[in-house]
Structure formats: C-alpha cells, structure tokens
Write a protein that holds these residues in place. Sequence first.
Motif, PDB file in Angstrom:
ATOM      1  N   LEU A 118      54.779  42.150  61.060  1.00 21.32           N
ATOM      2  CA  LEU A 118      55.604  41.387  60.121  1.00 21.32           C
ATOM      3  C   LEU A 118      55.313  41.852  58.697  1.00 21.32           C
ATOM      4  CD1 LEU A 118      57.607  38.994  59.918  1.00 21.32           C
ATOM      5  CD2 LEU A 118      55.641  37.488  59.653  1.00 21.32           C
ATOM      6  N   PRO A 119      56.302  42.398  58.000  1.00 15.96           N
ATOM      7  CA  PRO A 119      56.041  42.936  56.662  1.00 15.96           C
ATOM      8  C   PRO A 119      55.835  41.847  55.603  1.00 15.96           C
ATOM      9  CG  PRO A 119      58.372  43.132  57.195  1.00 15.96           C
ATOM     10  CD  PRO A 119      57.703  42.611  58.426  1.00 15.96           C
ATOM     11  N   ASN A 120      54.980  42.139  54.645  1.00 16.79           N
ATOM     12  CA  ASN A 120      54.780  41.299  53.456  1.00 16.79           C
ATOM     13  C   ASN A 120      54.645  39.825  53.813  1.00 16.79           C
ATOM     14  OD1 ASN A 120      54.463  40.601  50.803  1.00 16.79           O
ATOM     15  ND2 ASN A 120      56.621  40.895  50.229  1.00 16.79           N
ATOM     16  N   ARG A 121      53.637  39.513  54.634  1.00 17.38           N
ATOM     17  CA  ARG A 121      53.475  38.146  55.132  1.00 17.38           C
ATOM     18  C   ARG A 121      53.162  37.146  54.016  1.00 17.38           C
ATOM     19  NH1 ARG A 121      49.351  39.133  60.043  1.00 17.38           N
ATOM     20  NH2 ARG A 121      48.436  40.471  58.469  1.00 17.38           N
ATOM     21  N   ARG A 122      52.498  37.609  52.985  1.00 18.08           N
ATOM     22  CA  ARG A 122      52.118  36.679  51.910  1.00 18.08           C
ATOM     23  C   ARG A 122      53.324  36.178  51.129  1.00 18.08           C
ATOM     24  NH1 ARG A 122      46.388  38.828  49.282  1.00 18.08           N
ATOM     25  NH2 ARG A 122      45.146  38.496  51.180  1.00 18.08           N
ATOM     26  N   ALA A 123      54.441  36.921  51.215  1.00 18.46           N
ATOM     27  CA  ALA A 123      55.663  36.416  50.570  1.00 18.46           C
ATOM     28  C   ALA A 123      56.197  35.199  51.311  1.00 18.46           C
ATOM     29  CB  ALA A 123      56.719  37.524  50.524  1.00 18.46           C
ATOM     30  N   ILE A 124      55.866  35.108  52.592  1.00 14.29           N
ATOM     31  CA  ILE A 124      56.278  33.942  53.382  1.00 14.29           C
ATOM     32  C   ILE A 124      55.350  32.772  53.085  1.00 14.29           C
ATOM     33  CG2 ILE A 124      56.625  33.068  55.730  1.00 14.29           C
ATOM     34  CD1 ILE A 124      57.111  36.031  56.549  1.00 14.29           C
ATOM     35  N   ILE A 125      54.055  33.013  53.186  1.00 20.97           N
ATOM     36  CA  ILE A 125      53.064  32.006  52.809  1.00 20.97           C
ATOM     37  C   ILE A 125      51.722  32.698  52.592  1.00 20.97           C
ATOM     38  CG2 ILE A 125      52.599  31.462  55.251  1.00 20.97           C
ATOM     39  CD1 ILE A 125      51.883  28.610  54.340  1.00 20.97           C
ATOM     40  N   ASP A 126      51.081  32.353  51.489  1.00 15.89           N
ATOM     41  CA  ASP A 126      49.734  32.838  51.198  1.00 15.89           C
ATOM     42  C   ASP A 126      48.775  31.698  51.533  1.00 15.89           C
ATOM     43  OD1 ASP A 126      47.310  33.636  50.100  1.00 15.89           O
ATOM     44  OD2 ASP A 126      48.248  34.645  48.389  1.00 15.89           O
ATOM     45  N   ARG A 127      48.228  31.757  52.744  1.00 17.23           N
ATOM     46  CA  ARG A 127      47.428  30.622  53.224  1.00 17.23           C
ATOM     47  C   ARG A 127      46.246  30.323  52.311  1.00 17.23           C
ATOM     48  NH1 ARG A 127      43.152  30.286  57.068  1.00 17.23           N
ATOM     49  NH2 ARG A 127      43.488  32.430  57.712  1.00 17.23           N
ATOM     50  N   ARG A 128      45.582  31.357  51.861  1.00 19.02           N
ATOM     51  CA  ARG A 128      44.409  31.131  51.006  1.00 19.02           C
ATOM     52  C   ARG A 128      44.807  30.444  49.710  1.00 19.02           C
ATOM     53  NH1 ARG A 128      40.318  35.992  50.508  1.00 19.02           N
ATOM     54  NH2 ARG A 128      40.221  35.397  52.714  1.00 19.02           N
ATOM     55  N   ALA A 143      62.108  33.316  54.773  1.00 22.56           N
ATOM     56  CA  ALA A 143      62.530  33.791  56.092  1.00 22.56           C
ATOM     57  C   ALA A 143      64.052  33.897  56.167  1.00 22.56           C
ATOM     58  CB  ALA A 143      62.002  32.855  57.181  1.00 22.56           C
ATOM     59  N   MET A 144      64.754  32.908  55.620  1.00 18.11           N
ATOM     60  CA  MET A 144      66.208  32.937  55.648  1.00 18.11           C
ATOM     61  C   MET A 144      66.757  34.001  54.702  1.00 18.11           C
ATOM     62  SD  MET A 144      66.872  30.975  58.029  1.00 18.11           S
ATOM     63  CE  MET A 144      68.615  31.320  57.901  1.00 18.11           C
ATOM     64  N   ARG A 145      66.059  34.245  53.613  1.00 19.87           N
ATOM     65  CA  ARG A 145      66.479  35.316  52.706  1.00 19.87           C
ATOM     66  C   ARG A 145      66.441  36.666  53.429  1.00 19.87           C
ATOM     67  NH1 ARG A 145      64.850  39.336  50.156  1.00 19.87           N
ATOM     68  NH2 ARG A 145      62.702  39.107  50.884  1.00 19.87           N
ATOM     69  N   ARG A 146      65.396  36.847  54.225  1.00 23.96           N
ATOM     70  CA  ARG A 146      65.278  38.091  54.988  1.00 23.96           C
ATOM     71  C   ARG A 146      66.401  38.201  56.022  1.00 23.96           C
ATOM     72  NH1 ARG A 146      58.803  39.269  55.953  1.00 23.96           N
ATOM     73  NH2 ARG A 146      58.147  38.819  53.805  1.00 23.96           N
ATOM     74  N   LEU A 147      66.748  37.085  56.635  1.00 20.07           N
ATOM     75  CA  LEU A 147      67.837  37.112  57.616  1.00 20.07           C
ATOM     76  C   LEU A 147      69.160  37.436  56.927  1.00 20.07           C
ATOM     77  CD1 LEU A 147      68.781  36.642  60.543  1.00 20.07           C
ATOM     78  CD2 LEU A 147      69.116  34.227  59.944  1.00 20.07           C
ATOM     79  N   ASP A 148      69.376  36.859  55.745  1.00 16.88           N
ATOM     80  CA  ASP A 148      70.613  37.142  55.020  1.00 16.88           C
ATOM     81  C   ASP A 148      70.683  38.617  54.622  1.00 16.88           C
ATOM     82  OD1 ASP A 148      71.369  34.510  55.225  1.00 16.88           O
ATOM     83  OD2 ASP A 148      70.617  33.943  53.239  1.00 16.88           O
ATOM     84  N   ALA A 149      69.516  39.193  54.274  1.00 17.86           N
ATOM     85  CA  ALA A 149      69.484  40.600  53.880  1.00 17.86           C
ATOM     86  C   ALA A 149      69.666  41.529  55.069  1.00 17.86           C
ATOM     87  CB  ALA A 149      68.167  40.906  53.174  1.00 17.86           C
ATOM     88  N   HIS A 150      69.155  41.110  56.220  1.00 16.33           N
ATOM     89  CA  HIS A 150      69.263  41.918  57.446  1.00 16.33           C
ATOM     90  C   HIS A 150      69.767  41.000  58.567  1.00 16.33           C
ATOM     91  CE1 HIS A 150      67.070  45.117  55.391  1.00 16.33           C
ATOM     92  NE2 HIS A 150      66.182  44.209  55.008  1.00 16.33           N
ATOM     93  N   PRO A 151      71.061  40.695  58.568  1.00 16.95           N
ATOM     94  CA  PRO A 151      71.588  39.621  59.427  1.00 16.95           C
ATOM     95  C   PRO A 151      71.510  39.882  60.929  1.00 16.95           C
ATOM     96  CG  PRO A 151      73.371  40.778  58.312  1.00 16.95           C
ATOM     97  CD  PRO A 151      72.115  41.278  57.707  1.00 16.95           C
ATOM     98  N   ARG A 160      64.419  39.495  65.352  1.00 22.39           N
ATOM     99  CA  ARG A 160      63.000  39.540  65.702  1.00 22.39           C
ATOM    100  C   ARG A 160      62.113  39.200  64.508  1.00 22.39           C
ATOM    101  NH1 ARG A 160      59.907  38.525  69.804  1.00 22.39           N
ATOM    102  NH2 ARG A 160      57.876  39.456  69.557  1.00 22.39           N
ATOM    103  N   GLU A 161      62.391  39.799  63.352  1.00 19.60           N
ATOM    104  CA  GLU A 161      61.569  39.533  62.173  1.00 19.60           C
ATOM    105  C   GLU A 161      61.697  38.075  61.741  1.00 19.60           C
ATOM    106  OE1 GLU A 161      61.228  40.817  57.459  1.00 19.60           O
ATOM    107  OE2 GLU A 161      62.004  42.269  58.910  1.00 19.60           O
ATOM    108  N   THR A 162      62.894  37.507  61.868  1.00 21.93           N
ATOM    109  CA  THR A 162      63.109  36.119  61.450  1.00 21.93           C
ATOM    110  C   THR A 162      62.294  35.155  62.291  1.00 21.93           C
ATOM    111  OG1 THR A 162      65.358  36.701  60.779  1.00 21.93           O
ATOM    112  CG2 THR A 162      64.854  34.363  61.028  1.00 21.93           C
ATOM    113  N   VAL A 163      62.342  35.309  63.614  1.00 25.47           N
ATOM    114  CA  VAL A 163      61.613  34.356  64.465  1.00 25.47           C
ATOM    115  C   VAL A 163      60.106  34.527  64.327  1.00 25.47           C
ATOM    116  CG1 VAL A 163      63.517  34.102  66.083  1.00 25.47           C
ATOM    117  CG2 VAL A 163      61.801  35.861  66.525  1.00 25.47           C
ATOM    118  N   GLN A 164      59.666  35.751  64.060  1.00 26.48           N
ATOM    119  CA  GLN A 164      58.236  35.951  63.818  1.00 26.48           C
ATOM    120  C   GLN A 164      57.824  35.328  62.496  1.00 26.48           C
ATOM    121  OE1 GLN A 164      57.093  40.129  64.303  1.00 26.48           O
ATOM    122  NE2 GLN A 164      56.248  39.529  66.290  1.00 26.48           N
ATOM    123  N   ALA A 165      58.714  35.417  61.497  1.00 29.14           N
ATOM    124  CA  ALA A 165      58.401  34.827  60.191  1.00 29.14           C
ATOM    125  C   ALA A 165      58.223  33.318  60.312  1.00 29.14           C
ATOM    126  CB  ALA A 165      59.516  35.160  59.196  1.00 29.14           C
TER     127      ALA A 165
END
Length: 921
Positions: A8-18, A58-66, A70-75
Amino acid sequence: MTDFFSALPNRRAIIDRRAVADRLEQLLAEAAGQDATALRGKIVAVLADALASGRAEAMRRLDAHPTNGRETVQAFAFLTDQILRILYDATLRHLYDPGNRSTSEQMVLLAVGGYGRGEMAPGSDVDIAFVTPYKPTSWTEQVIESMLYSLWDLGLKVGHSSRSIDEMIRMAKADLSVRTALLEARYVWGDRAVYDTARGRFGTEVVKDGARSFVAEKLAEREARHKRMGDSRYVVEPNVKEGKGGLRDLQTLFWIGKYVNRVDNIAGLVEAGLLSPQELKQFQKAENFLWAVRCHLHSLTGREEDRLTFDLQLEVAKAMNFTPRAGRSGVERFMRYYFLMAKLVGDLTGVFLAHLDDQWAVRGRRFMPTLFRRPRKLDGFVLERGRIALPEDDFFQKDPARLLEIFALADKHGLAIHPSAMIAARRDAPLIDNETRKDPRANAFFLDVLTSPRDPETVLRWMNEANVFGRFVPDFGRVVAQMQFDMYHHYTVDEHTIRAVGLLAQIEKGELAEDHPLSSNLMGKLVSRRVLYVAVLLHDIAKGRGGDHSVLGAEVAEKLCPRLGMSAAETEMVAWLVRYHLLMSATAFKRDLSDYKTIMDFVEVVQSAERLRLLLMLTTVDIRAVGPGVWNSWKRQLLSDLYHAAEEVLRLGHKSNGRKEKVDAKLAALKSALNVSEAEFARLAKRLPESYLIAEADDILAHNARHILAAGKAPLSIAAQVYPERGASLVTIYAADHPGIFYRIAGAIYLAGASIIDARIHTTRDGMAIDNFLVQDPLGRPFDEPSQLARIERAIEDALANKQKLQPRLEARPLSRTRAEAFAIAPVVLIDNKASNRFTVIEIHARDKPALLFNLAYALFQSKVTVHSAHISTYGERAVDTFYITDLLGGKIESKSRLQTLERRLLDASEVRAVEQQIAA
C-alpha cells in the motif's frame, strides 16, 4: 504482521498512527483525573477526526484511479487496523490500566472475515474477535465493552465476538461460518502469545484432516447462494458480492486453497498448484475490478449496497469513466465488461476445482465423482477418469474442427469435458478462422449440439464458456455478455438465447407439458425441428447494432444457415421466423383478439400452418427465457387464443364459420350453461349485442349472464372472483352506462392495490354497461383473499357513487419508482384507423408508473370518445396500453384535428402529474 499492507503506497497519508497516538496522549494527560466516560469521549473525538481524514484519502485515491479497487479496500483495512491499535492502547493505558496482568487477563484482538484478509469496502462491517486464554475476567469484559462503545460512537458497524481459546475451537468445529471467519483471522493488536496459541490450536484441532468436509460444505454453500441470487452470472442487476461470478466466488476459492494447502495469500495458490501464474493474474484482475465496483456502490449510496441496480449502473459507469463508444452507451460498455469479469470468475472456478481434483486423484481419491463410461469411438480423443480429454496438448491445433467435435462428442455420449481440455479449448479458440467456419464437419458438429435431443443448453453453455461459440458464430460473439439495459430482460443476450434453446429442448422432451400443453403437443407435428432450434439461436443475434434487430437478424440468418448446411427452404423459414419473432406476442398482448381484422392481418403475414406452429413455440420460449415470473397463464391463454383463431382461418373451409354462425354457437353454449326458461333466456339474448358475444369466452358469458340475472333492476352490481385459467382475478361491473365510467373504475382498481392487465367494455342494447376487468397484484398474481376482492368491489362502488373524490386520493399515492426512473422513455402515441374495421386503435408507449392507466382513461374521457376494450402490457419499465375506441356515435375518429388533440392529451397523460393538475384545477 506489520508488513501485511507493505504494497500500500504512502500509508501515512491515510493515517499516521504515531502522530495520532501522540496527540491523543497529550490530550489525555491534560485531562488526567476525569472519569472514564469523559476520557473515552476525548479518545473518540480524536479518532473520529483521524477516521474521517483517512476515509477521505482512501476515496480520493479511488476517484483518481476509479478501477483500482484493490488499493482502496486495503486502504480502508489499514486505516481500521491503526484506529483499533490506538484505541486498544488508549483504553488499557488510560481507562482500565490492569497493572501487572495475570495470564487470564491477557487478550488479543483479531481481524476476521474479509477484514482479516485486509479487504474492506467503504460500507463494510468491522469484523473483530477478542480472544482470551481462558474464560474472560471482569477486567477483560470491561475493556471489550469500552472498546465496542467507542467503535459504535465512531459510527462503525461492528461484528464482534468474545471467546476463550477453548470456546473458539468448539465454535469453529460446530459452525462453518465461524470456521471460515477464523480461517482468515489476522493479528491486529494485543498479546501475541495468545494469538500464536489460538492459531496453532486452530490448525491442529480444526483444520487438520478436515479438508474434504470443508470443501464439500463450501461448494454446497456456494450452490445454495447461487440459487438465491438467480443461478446465473448474467442477471442484469447482479449482486457484486454474493452473486454468481462475484467476489464471494473468488473468496471461496481462496478459502478452499487456504484450508487445503495452508496458503496465506492469493499468490500462494500458484505454489500450491491450484492456479497457474497466468490464472493468478486473471484472478487479481477480476478481483480488482469487482472490488472497485463494490467500493463505488458503497460510496454512491452511503451504505453497504452490493446490488448493481439499473439506476446505480448509470452512476457507477460514470464514476469508473466508461464513456459511449462504437454504438454502445457508457453503461452498456461497463456492464459488458462486468459480465466478462463474471465469466472470468466462472472460468477460474472451473480451473481451480480441476487442479484440486487432480491433486486428490494423485492421492488415489478424486473429490468430484464422475460415472465412468467408455464409449466405443471418440475419434482420437481419450477418456480420462470418465471425462473427455486430449491425447496431446496440440490436438486442437492440428485440426481446429476438433474444437467443435469435442462438444458434439460430450453431448452424444453424455460425458463431461476434462478441465484441461476446456483450458486448451479456451486457449486455442482463436484458431477458429473462416476456413474452419466453412468446414462442413465443423458445421455439422455445431448443428448436432444445437439440435440435440438430450441437453443442448448445458453443452452450448460449455461452448460459450470456452469462447468457442462466439468464435465459430461471430455474430453470436458480438452479443456475449451484452446486457439489455431495461427492467424487462433479466439476462444478457447470450444467456437469454442459451436458456431459450434449453427451454425448447425441455418442451420437446415433454418436461414442461403442464406449463406449455399446446407447444408440447405441436412439437411432434413440425416438418423441420432444426429450423426451430436455429431460429431460437438467431432470434436476438442482431441486438445492439442500432437498427431493428428482427430485420438485421433475418439478414444474419440468410448468410449463416447455408453455412450450417441448411437447405434454401429451411434458410427462408429461419429468416422469416427471426424477422417476425415479435409478431405473435405483439398481436396477442396489444390487440383485441375478438376483432376479426386482427386475426386476418396476423394470418396475412403468417400464411401457413407450419409457420404458425413454429412461431408459437419460438414466441413461447422467447418470453419464458426473459426471466423468472415473466411467463404466466394469462400470456399462455392469449397466445393459445390467437393460435386457435389463426389456425381456424388457415384451415380449408374456414369461411363456413362466419359471424352469424359464431354468434349462434355462442348463444347455444350460453343457453346450455344457464338454468333459465326459454322466455327468460330470449329476453336476455335480445339485450346482448353481437360484438359482446363474439368478444368474450363462453365461461365469461355464462358468468356475466348469471350476474345480470341476479342483479335484476339494480343500478349497480359488482363481482370480483379469482379466475385461475388466466392467472388473474376477474372483476365484473354491471351498471348504468355513462361517460367517464371507465376512468373511474381504473382509478378505483389502482387505489385498491391492483393492476389491470385487460379490460373489455360493453354496453347492452338497453344501455347498461357490462365491463370485465382482469386484474393482478403488483407481483403478477391473482387477488385470491376474500378481503382483497371485497376491497376492490368497495373501491369501485365508492368511485362510481362519488362517495370519495378520486383525485385527492390518487395524488396522495407515491408516483415514482426509483428503478424505473433510471430509464429515459419518451412517450409515443400511435393512432391506427386500419387495424380494425370498426374501431380506431390507439397504442401508447410510456414509462410505467402508478396511475398511468387512470390518467390515460381520463384523457380519453376528456376527448369525448368511447372505450370498447383496453389491453395493457408491461415490459419492465415500459408500459404499452392499447385502446379500441369510437366517437360517441359509434364511428371511427377520422378528423385530423381531433386526432391531433387526442394525441396531445394522451402524451400529457403519460406524464402522470399533468392530468392530475388539470383535474385539480
């Protein structure tokens, strides 16, 4: 499991847990001393912001790559993991700090089910399991309860369980769904040692030695699910998750592979020998697309919606950037691609189960039993464990006609085709070129399958799955996976066609004699049965080409039939049947069969008894193959009536049965059915016009006569009863005739919850109306409860007595149906003064909607015309209503200006609100 989402690319853009955890720690430290409820509220507030931000990314990524599902559900799964970890730590650290925990106070949080696979759509449930080494303590119960309240406060739909390891093992052994969910259990957070123990015991005590039973149960579960969902991957409103060819089918393959071979991911199926590298790519391609569709469905509806309904098909197609091209709309292109992916899922399922079967066969026991049969001659093909197989891998390449021959042999000997041979057929199907298509052997093999007296539907479906069908008949290949974007057709064109062939074979074998007695009886009287089978194959083959598919299909037949080895006479007959395959249904359902000119116009086109027989059977299987519930006894009766009326005209000497002879025969039959004196019958007969006697069936005439006699001099008498012969309820109204009676009755029947499917309006010679309406409930069934029938009678009585105003009650009823609104249907009014010698025939095509018939009837009343019969047909979202009318003096409407006014009023009436606003004004 920290790298489970490593792709999953750039996971911290989704959430930075720390960063979120640090912010939360600071906030809770400042709030030290507050009670647990207040602290939990602060935890939820911080997590809610993080959750909203992550979902938006996650939805922004889906809109960019509709199309990247796979990437959306993993996000979404990754985001949920991090939320749960932060919540777990905060709950233990700030709300229920256990201090030095005992062994019994250890706990692990697991992701199970789809979430365990790392797959979550926007509306998916969060399926989690809290597992403890022993029976949960009061402390673990407090932690679990607090976390669940927090998750619910976050607006998440949580599916949860809380069990000790012993309870978990016991439940997994007893319940297939629990076993399946735990099969995909994944560590999220908590005591890792508890997870390791639970996983180890699950493998040794549940999974070990249980593979065969698990596979059998999963396949049985799959079959039951398919039946619930229509048992076809080609239904035009598919369920993306549960339907045949959907995500659940792919997941079932992974579950089986994981259980049997202990694989941890999809790629492991290749190492296990259950998929080839190429098949793995196809698996991932189909899964990625189906996940994208499901994510868009959830996003557009704001809920867990998995059914791809017509209205949503338009929106999803647009969201996934499917645009019009090559004569097809964007939604048609999208749905065709969807069905091709569903077909791919079916192909992969067959390959996967074949590999599994071969694995177990090597160990001495096949999983899927097959009766061993040894036909004497297989023309070079071999028999491998009871299935037709290839002697060498290049067997098709040496002679492409064998791609047809293998299916002909399978049908002839009642054998299955070995999956390896199906794989080779799919691979080598492109070898079928023009030379192969002209090969007389290949054409004979194909015609043998199509006209088989055994089970042509199954073998044609195999041929279609292998892509051999579409390669050999390219015109058929053009309609493979082509949906018909309407609410009438339930299947794609190729599936509809194959089902129609199967229905014809069932009729020929006598298996449907109860539903189709006339067709079953006529089948043995055909001069050429293969003409009928080829006509059924070709009747819709030209759909989607932008013209009249009947005309274009006849042109295809004229070219294809000689290639198949058919004579010139057979070719002409097939082309005629394809050209006129809609004639019989259009005549039976939209015209008054009691009008002699209707029959004569029909016979003028048909011209021969053989054509009539063929057309009846083609029409029957075409209607029934549309989908479940489309065929009913009412349609069977109308088609039978038309057949018998046309047959009588086509027989030599039919002219002896003229109008006077028919009237005399009807009166004789009526007299024998009534127990009345000669004088009383004479008085009754004198009141009945000839048009009425010819129009109604003998049983209706007897029913009406008893009604009239019982009513005496009463100004109004209404009777409603079940009429099983027509699959409807018969409503008879005997009343003093007056203008507007038809529209008032139509409105009252609608308000009573019924739909009118046919109406015959008559006036006796002494000015009384005797009207017969056939009605059904919204699901196409008769009203058979006494309370329902009484409700209809009461509603009509109130309407004719003006006890209640129809208009306010009609306006209070809902007038829109969301699914139908997905279709733009411009209303059309066709006025024909040549279709009948006595009446002007008006045919209205419009989008079906509540109160449509009432509004059309009111428009006719405004136009000062008399309605003599009405014939109502619905085709999904489209309604076709036909009226036989005259002016108030009984003549046809001839004035051009009056016809234009009538057309305008009816067009306005097709937009339901328009008439109601006029009435209200």
